[in-house]
Motif scaffolding. Sequence first.
Motif, mmCIF file in Angstrom:
data_model
loop_
_atom_site.group_PDB
_atom_site.id
_atom_site.type_symbol
_atom_site.label_atom_id
_atom_site.label_comp_id
_atom_site.label_asym_id
_atom_site.label_seq_id
_atom_site.Cartn_x
_atom_site.Cartn_y
_atom_site.Cartn_z
ATOM 1 N N LEU A 47 0.841 -1.200 0.000
ATOM 2 C CA LEU A 47 0.000 0.000 0.000
ATOM 3 C C LEU A 47 0.874 1.247 0.000
ATOM 4 N N GLY A 48 0.717 2.086 -1.023
ATOM 5 C CA GLY A 48 1.464 3.338 -1.080
ATOM 6 C C GLY A 48 0.834 4.397 -0.191
ATOM 7 N N HIS A 49 1.665 5.145 0.522
ATOM 8 C CA HIS A 49 1.161 6.211 1.390
ATOM 9 C C HIS A 49 2.054 7.437 1.274
ATOM 10 N N ARG A 50 1.475 8.602 1.562
ATOM 11 C CA ARG A 50 2.219 9.855 1.550
ATOM 12 C C ARG A 50 2.876 10.090 2.905
ATOM 13 N N LEU A 51 3.873 10.947 2.907
ATOM 14 C CA LEU A 51 4.596 11.259 4.140
ATOM 15 C C LEU A 51 4.058 12.490 4.848
ATOM 16 N N SER A 52 3.501 13.443 4.088
ATOM 17 C CA SER A 52 3.108 14.706 4.728
ATOM 18 C C SER A 52 1.856 15.332 4.125
ATOM 19 N N PRO A 95 6.289 4.263 1.331
ATOM 20 C CA PRO A 95 6.202 5.716 1.151
ATOM 21 C C PRO A 95 6.331 6.105 -0.317
ATOM 22 N N ILE A 96 5.518 7.076 -0.742
ATOM 23 C CA ILE A 96 5.549 7.568 -2.124
ATOM 24 C C ILE A 96 5.546 9.090 -2.101
ATOM 25 N N THR A 97 5.867 9.694 -3.246
ATOM 26 C CA THR A 97 5.844 11.148 -3.391
ATOM 27 C C THR A 97 4.992 11.524 -4.596
ATOM 28 N N VAL A 159 6.261 32.284 -5.465
ATOM 29 C CA VAL A 159 5.202 31.324 -5.146
ATOM 30 C C VAL A 159 5.771 29.917 -5.212
ATOM 31 N N VAL A 160 5.562 29.155 -4.141
ATOM 32 C CA VAL A 160 6.042 27.783 -4.094
ATOM 33 C C VAL A 160 4.878 26.815 -4.269
ATOM 34 N N THR A 161 5.161 25.686 -4.902
ATOM 35 C CA THR A 161 4.197 24.591 -4.977
ATOM 36 C C THR A 161 4.978 23.295 -5.012
ATOM 37 N N THR A 162 4.291 22.188 -4.829
ATOM 38 C CA THR A 162 4.951 20.895 -4.766
ATOM 39 C C THR A 162 5.110 20.312 -6.165
ATOM 40 N N ALA A 163 6.309 19.860 -6.483
ATOM 41 C CA ALA A 163 6.607 19.301 -7.801
ATOM 42 C C ALA A 163 5.755 18.074 -8.077
ATOM 43 N N GLY A 164 5.293 17.955 -9.326
ATOM 44 C CA GLY A 164 4.526 16.790 -9.736
ATOM 45 C C GLY A 164 3.049 16.860 -9.423
ATOM 46 N N THR A 165 2.580 18.004 -8.907
ATOM 47 C CA THR A 165 1.162 18.170 -8.588
ATOM 48 C C THR A 165 0.458 18.928 -9.705
ATOM 49 N N THR A 166 -0.876 18.865 -9.719
ATOM 50 C CA THR A 166 -1.619 19.652 -10.697
ATOM 51 C C THR A 166 -1.473 21.143 -10.409
ATOM 52 N N SER A 167 -1.185 21.503 -9.155
ATOM 53 C CA SER A 167 -0.973 22.923 -8.821
ATOM 54 C C SER A 167 0.242 23.485 -9.549
ATOM 55 N N ARG A 188 10.015 19.380 -3.061
ATOM 56 C CA ARG A 188 9.865 17.928 -3.190
ATOM 57 C C ARG A 188 8.531 17.414 -2.653
ATOM 58 N N ASP A 189 8.078 17.948 -1.523
ATOM 59 C CA ASP A 189 6.809 17.509 -0.935
ATOM 60 C C ASP A 189 6.141 18.692 -0.253
#
Length: 305
Positions: A47-52, A95-97, A159-167, A188-189
């Motif tokens: 099961l993949g889960h996020r860290l934060s 853990p996944i990102t 402006v900061v956002t998390t890499a790999g997100t739709t944002s 990164r996260d």
Amino acid sequence: MTRSAVIRIILATLILCLTGAGHPAAAADDDASDTLKTIRERGVIRLGHRLSSIPFSYIDDKGHVMGYSHDLAMHIVEAIRGHLREPDLPVELVPITSGNRIRMVRKGEIDFECGSTTHNTTREREVAFSTTIFIIGTRMLTRRDSGIADFDDLEGRRVVTTAGTTSERLLRQLKEERHIDLTMITARDHGESFLTLETGRADAFMLDDALLYGEVAKSAHPSEWVVTGTPRSFEAYGCMMRKDDPAMKTLVDNTLNALMTSGEAERIYMRWFTRPIPPNNLNLNFPLSGAMRELYRKPNDHPFQ
């Protein structure tokens, strides 16, 4: 409805949908699902889960995985155990990102993940998504005294956002379409993104509103921060699994659908969004929206874009 009653509904639904009403004794070995077959042969559910991704899927200060999405995922785990007739089948929490989650699903490094992954038509070409588990709006987090109230106020700002997100994609689009002279930073996260904001290296943090409330909840001084801005998009979160695996998707969808229509999903929501949660025992005060009430009444797996 009691927890045991909910579990009975889920198991009954799965038996009907996965074995067929006319073949109640169908064996797990006859299942054509690659994922379920792989789990059975491997002897463990990955099961993949996020860290934060507070409050969806994250690690608390004692190293435990928890959150709204994780609670839903553990119901899916129980459904897999029931379907394979392996009640003690162990779970490996991986853990996944944002950057590696799709690849890990595609390569079979995890069997599924439930976190804060947006379901859209572009991603549908690579992976499959479950019934929607959450609906969000994309907004900003900033200091109360920053002078930033909406996206047009980002001229000359960082402006900061998390890499790999739709944002990340939406922020680039905003910069180009409105010709806003802003400096874009990727982290990164979500935790690193908030740290960039908190330490003054960014003036605003763009992300899904529920996740931004989660960052506020774990911050040292929650009253200093405000979620603001007209939503740039509305998005549907779903659990993610391998593409072209109808048996696995049926199992996951029917588990989630039963949780939603029974009222259990709403109880899980209330725990994570309207009551104090770890690690700082703060309340997100994020009441159930009309869109979420409708989702629980009529579950579906439709993306917004």
